[in-house]
Write a protein that holds these residues in place. Structure first.
Motif, PDB file in Angstrom:
ATOM      1  N   ILE A  75       0.749  -1.026   0.055  1.00 28.96           N
ATOM      2  CA  ILE A  75       0.263   0.005  -0.096  1.00 28.96           C
ATOM      3  C   ILE A  75       0.934   0.732   0.036  1.00 28.96           C
ATOM      4  CG2 ILE A  75      -0.662   0.132   2.468  1.00 28.96           C
ATOM      5  CD1 ILE A  75      -3.239   1.099   1.960  1.00 28.96           C
ATOM      6  N   GLY A  76       0.632   1.821  -0.557  1.00 28.73           N
ATOM      7  CA  GLY A  76       1.596   3.523  -0.618  1.00 28.73           C
ATOM      8  C   GLY A  76       1.431   4.455  -1.905  1.00 28.73           C
ATOM      9  N   PHE A  86      -5.810   7.713 -12.196  1.00 32.32           N
ATOM     10  CA  PHE A  86      -5.170   7.654 -10.642  1.00 32.32           C
ATOM     11  C   PHE A  86      -4.131   9.152 -10.258  1.00 32.32           C
ATOM     12  CE2 PHE A  86      -5.312   3.017 -11.701  1.00 32.32           C
ATOM     13  CZ  PHE A  86      -5.414   2.305 -10.405  1.00 32.32           C
ATOM     14  N   ALA A  87      -4.625   9.365  -9.666  1.00 31.53           N
ATOM     15  CA  ALA A  87      -3.854  11.394  -8.961  1.00 31.53           C
ATOM     16  C   ALA A  87      -3.267  11.363  -8.475  1.00 31.53           C
ATOM     17  CB  ALA A  87      -5.277  11.864  -9.264  1.00 31.53           C
ATOM     18  N   VAL A  88      -1.886  12.107  -8.572  1.00 28.53           N
ATOM     19  CA  VAL A  88      -0.827  11.936  -7.330  1.00 28.53           C
ATOM     20  C   VAL A  88      -1.781  12.006  -6.295  1.00 28.53           C
ATOM     21  CG1 VAL A  88       1.207  13.718  -6.814  1.00 28.53           C
ATOM     22  CG2 VAL A  88       1.214  13.100  -8.682  1.00 28.53           C
ATOM     23  N   GLY A  89      -1.366  11.826  -4.855  1.00 32.98           N
ATOM     24  CA  GLY A  89      -1.714  11.534  -4.058  1.00 32.98           C
ATOM     25  C   GLY A  89      -2.971  10.536  -3.244  1.00 32.98           C
ATOM     26  N   ASP A  90      -3.173  10.051  -4.374  1.00 37.36           N
ATOM     27  CA  ASP A  90      -3.781   8.905  -4.117  1.00 37.36           C
ATOM     28  C   ASP A  90      -3.055   7.691  -3.216  1.00 37.36           C
ATOM     29  OD1 ASP A  90      -6.287   9.473  -5.659  1.00 37.36           O
ATOM     30  OD2 ASP A  90      -6.072   8.915  -7.233  1.00 37.36           O
ATOM     31  N   THR A  91      -3.996   7.054  -2.485  1.00 36.26           N
ATOM     32  CA  THR A  91      -3.610   5.739  -2.148  1.00 36.26           C
ATOM     33  C   THR A  91      -3.805   4.517  -2.548  1.00 36.26           C
ATOM     34  OG1 THR A  91      -3.720   6.935   0.670  1.00 36.26           O
ATOM     35  CG2 THR A  91      -3.753   4.564   1.133  1.00 36.26           C
ATOM     36  N   VAL A  92      -2.721   3.748  -2.867  1.00 32.95           N
ATOM     37  CA  VAL A  92      -3.498   2.568  -4.130  1.00 32.95           C
ATOM     38  C   VAL A  92      -2.202   1.275  -3.305  1.00 32.95           C
ATOM     39  CG1 VAL A  92      -3.436   3.919  -5.886  1.00 32.95           C
ATOM     40  CG2 VAL A  92      -1.226   3.519  -5.202  1.00 32.95           C
ATOM     41  N   VAL A  93      -3.851  -0.025  -3.321  1.00 39.06           N
ATOM     42  CA  VAL A  93      -2.586  -1.113  -2.612  1.00 39.06           C
ATOM     43  C   VAL A  93      -2.795  -2.213  -3.949  1.00 39.06           C
ATOM     44  CG1 VAL A  93      -3.668  -3.327  -1.794  1.00 39.06           C
ATOM     45  CG2 VAL A  93      -4.280  -0.732  -0.747  1.00 39.06           C
ATOM     46  N   GLY A  94      -2.150  -2.920  -3.816  1.00 33.98           N
ATOM     47  CA  GLY A  94      -1.485  -3.688  -4.978  1.00 33.98           C
ATOM     48  C   GLY A  94      -0.972  -4.499  -4.838  1.00 33.98           C
ATOM     49  N   THR A  95       0.613  -5.240  -5.284  1.00 33.11           N
ATOM     50  CA  THR A  95       1.228  -6.474  -5.420  1.00 33.11           C
ATOM     51  C   THR A  95       2.421  -5.836  -6.165  1.00 33.11           C
ATOM     52  OG1 THR A  95      -0.770  -8.017  -6.014  1.00 33.11           O
ATOM     53  CG2 THR A  95       1.380  -9.007  -5.654  1.00 33.11           C
ATOM     54  N   LEU A  96       2.992  -4.761  -5.507  1.00 31.28           N
ATOM     55  CA  LEU A  96       3.962  -4.339  -6.032  1.00 31.28           C
ATOM     56  C   LEU A  96       5.220  -4.999  -6.069  1.00 31.28           C
ATOM     57  CD1 LEU A  96       2.707  -0.603  -6.382  1.00 31.28           C
ATOM     58  CD2 LEU A  96       3.002  -2.231  -7.725  1.00 31.28           C
ATOM     59  N   THR A 107      -3.260  -2.144 -13.764  1.00 34.18           N
ATOM     60  CA  THR A 107      -4.097  -3.498 -13.274  1.00 34.18           C
ATOM     61  C   THR A 107      -3.940  -4.013 -11.789  1.00 34.18           C
ATOM     62  OG1 THR A 107      -3.068  -3.919 -16.125  1.00 34.18           O
ATOM     63  CG2 THR A 107      -3.584  -6.012 -14.238  1.00 34.18           C
ATOM     64  N   MET A 108      -4.942  -4.378 -11.505  1.00 31.42           N
ATOM     65  CA  MET A 108      -5.043  -4.649  -9.673  1.00 31.42           C
ATOM     66  C   MET A 108      -4.188  -4.197  -9.346  1.00 31.42           C
ATOM     67  SD  MET A 108      -5.971  -8.179 -10.822  1.00 31.42           S
ATOM     68  CE  MET A 108      -5.656  -8.968  -9.149  1.00 31.42           C
ATOM     69  N   LEU A 109      -4.736  -2.768  -9.499  1.00 32.40           N
ATOM     70  CA  LEU A 109      -4.460  -1.549  -8.430  1.00 32.40           C
ATOM     71  C   LEU A 109      -5.482  -0.916  -8.078  1.00 32.40           C
ATOM     72  CD1 LEU A 109      -1.516  -0.496  -7.273  1.00 32.40           C
ATOM     73  CD2 LEU A 109      -2.003   1.432  -8.767  1.00 32.40           C
ATOM     74  N   ARG A 110      -5.873  -0.910  -6.543  1.00 34.53           N
ATOM     75  CA  ARG A 110      -7.157   0.101  -6.193  1.00 34.53           C
ATOM     76  C   ARG A 110      -6.547   1.146  -5.478  1.00 34.53           C
ATOM     77  NH1 ARG A 110      -9.614  -2.613  -1.535  1.00 34.53           N
ATOM     78  NH2 ARG A 110      -8.096  -3.902  -0.934  1.00 34.53           N
TER      79      ARG A 110
END
Length: 331
Positions: A75-76, A86-96, A107-110
């Protein structure tokens, strides 16, 4: 910031995972193209499934590639974006993966809202571990009020959620965990009816005492002796959600002496991989998020500081040293 750090798989474990199976690298900050975004990861999730990915043996997913960033949930914050959604400042969860910074095509980011739910919870109770618990309980075990549910690795990220959800359904819930501190937490904080310490050396007798009416449903994270002992206590038409097999991750044999009870007690046993049920994630995450926001679903975290400490934290996770959800704080 012109560089960042990542951890790659340097070699495959021959038995137990060792620190030298990983390599810490410093990498130049990448440029993003149209349709991409750059994420600065805040937390990395460490989970037992990663041990299976480190092996070349056939499994439900491709093996982790050598010299590539280790797989892992993150998460980041979006720090640059050329992506319409997606915009700068959004908090996103993924498998990075095991990395401080990553490029994504979305893809696969929410996107997630951290107003009422802590950021780290999206990698635990309101993330993949929580969904694993929610799916296994509701769609495989389907317990009814008054039934006895047993959960192995009960103090962990998945098991702790299973037990609390089962209690909300009116079940008698018995956990299995390692050590008196974890067992006390499972009962006193999470509200399980009982917890058996498998390290105490009396697993069979203690589980029998905690399940006087037998076991109607099992959520299995461990396998081996723990699972075998629970099988012996099952009632007719019991249901078993087989989620993990930690006891055998390093290649040790894990014989099951009571397998015949699957026939005798007409048990339903189903292994599952929660990522294969994407259509159910919105429903499950909404329910889990509401429970966490309302304080009805408790969780505990073990947090390692800095990416360089991820390998040791992961090795500790596989040995049961963590307490609750194992995370690495990256920033």
């Amino acid at each position: 910031m012109t560089t960042y750090q990542r951890i790659v798989l340097a070699s495959r474990p021959k038995a137990e995972v060792q620190p030298d199976n990983f390599r810490l690298e410093t990498v130049e900050m990448p440029a993003i193209q149209d349709g991409e975004l750059l994420v600065r990861n805040h937390y990395l999730s460490l989970d037992p499934y990663m041990r299976g990915r480190m092996s070349e043996s056939k499994s439900y997913a491709a093996s982790q590639a050598i010299d590539e960033t280790m797989i892992g949930g993150t998460i980041g914050e979006v720090i640059a974006s050329k992506h319409a959604k997606f915009a700068v400042g959004d908090t996103v969860v993924g498998t990075l993966g095991w990395t401080e910074v990553a490029v994504s095509d979305g893809t696969m980011l929410r996107k997630v809202d951290t107003t009422h739910i802590p950021e780290s919870a999206y990698l635990g109770s309101v993330g993949m571990p929580g969904m694993t618990a929610w799916y296994g309980l509701n769609h495989i075990m389907a317990p009814k009020a008054g039934e006895t549910v047993v959960v192995s690795a009960a103090s962990g990220a998945v098991g702790s959620v299973v037990g609390q959800l089962a209690k909300l359904k009116g079940c008698r819930v018995v956990g299995i965990a390692g050590g008196p501190e974890k067992c006390a937490y499972v009962v006193d904080e999470l509200g399980f009816d009982a917890c058996v310490d498998y390290k105490a050396g009396k697993l069979e007798a203690d589980l029998a005492a905690a399940t006087p009416d037998g076991i109607d449903a099992i959520f299995e994270n461990v396998g081996g002796k723990v699972f075998d002992t629970a099988l012996a206590r099952t009632n007719a038409f019991g249901r078993i959600a087989l989620c993990g097999w930690i006891a055998g991750y390093d290649g040790q044999p894990t014989p099951i002496d009571n397998f015949r009870l699957i026939l005798i007690n007409r048990l339903t046993v189903r292994g599952f991989i929660v990522s294969e049920q994407p259509e159910l994630w919105p429903e499950g995450l909404a329910e889990l998020g509401k429970l966490v926001a309302e304080g009805k679903l408790k969780f505990r975290e073990s947090i390692a500081e800095g990416l360089s400490n991820a390998p040791e934290a992961f090795i500790g996770l596989l040995k049961g040293r963590n307490f609750g959800k194992q995370l690495v704080k990256l920033s």
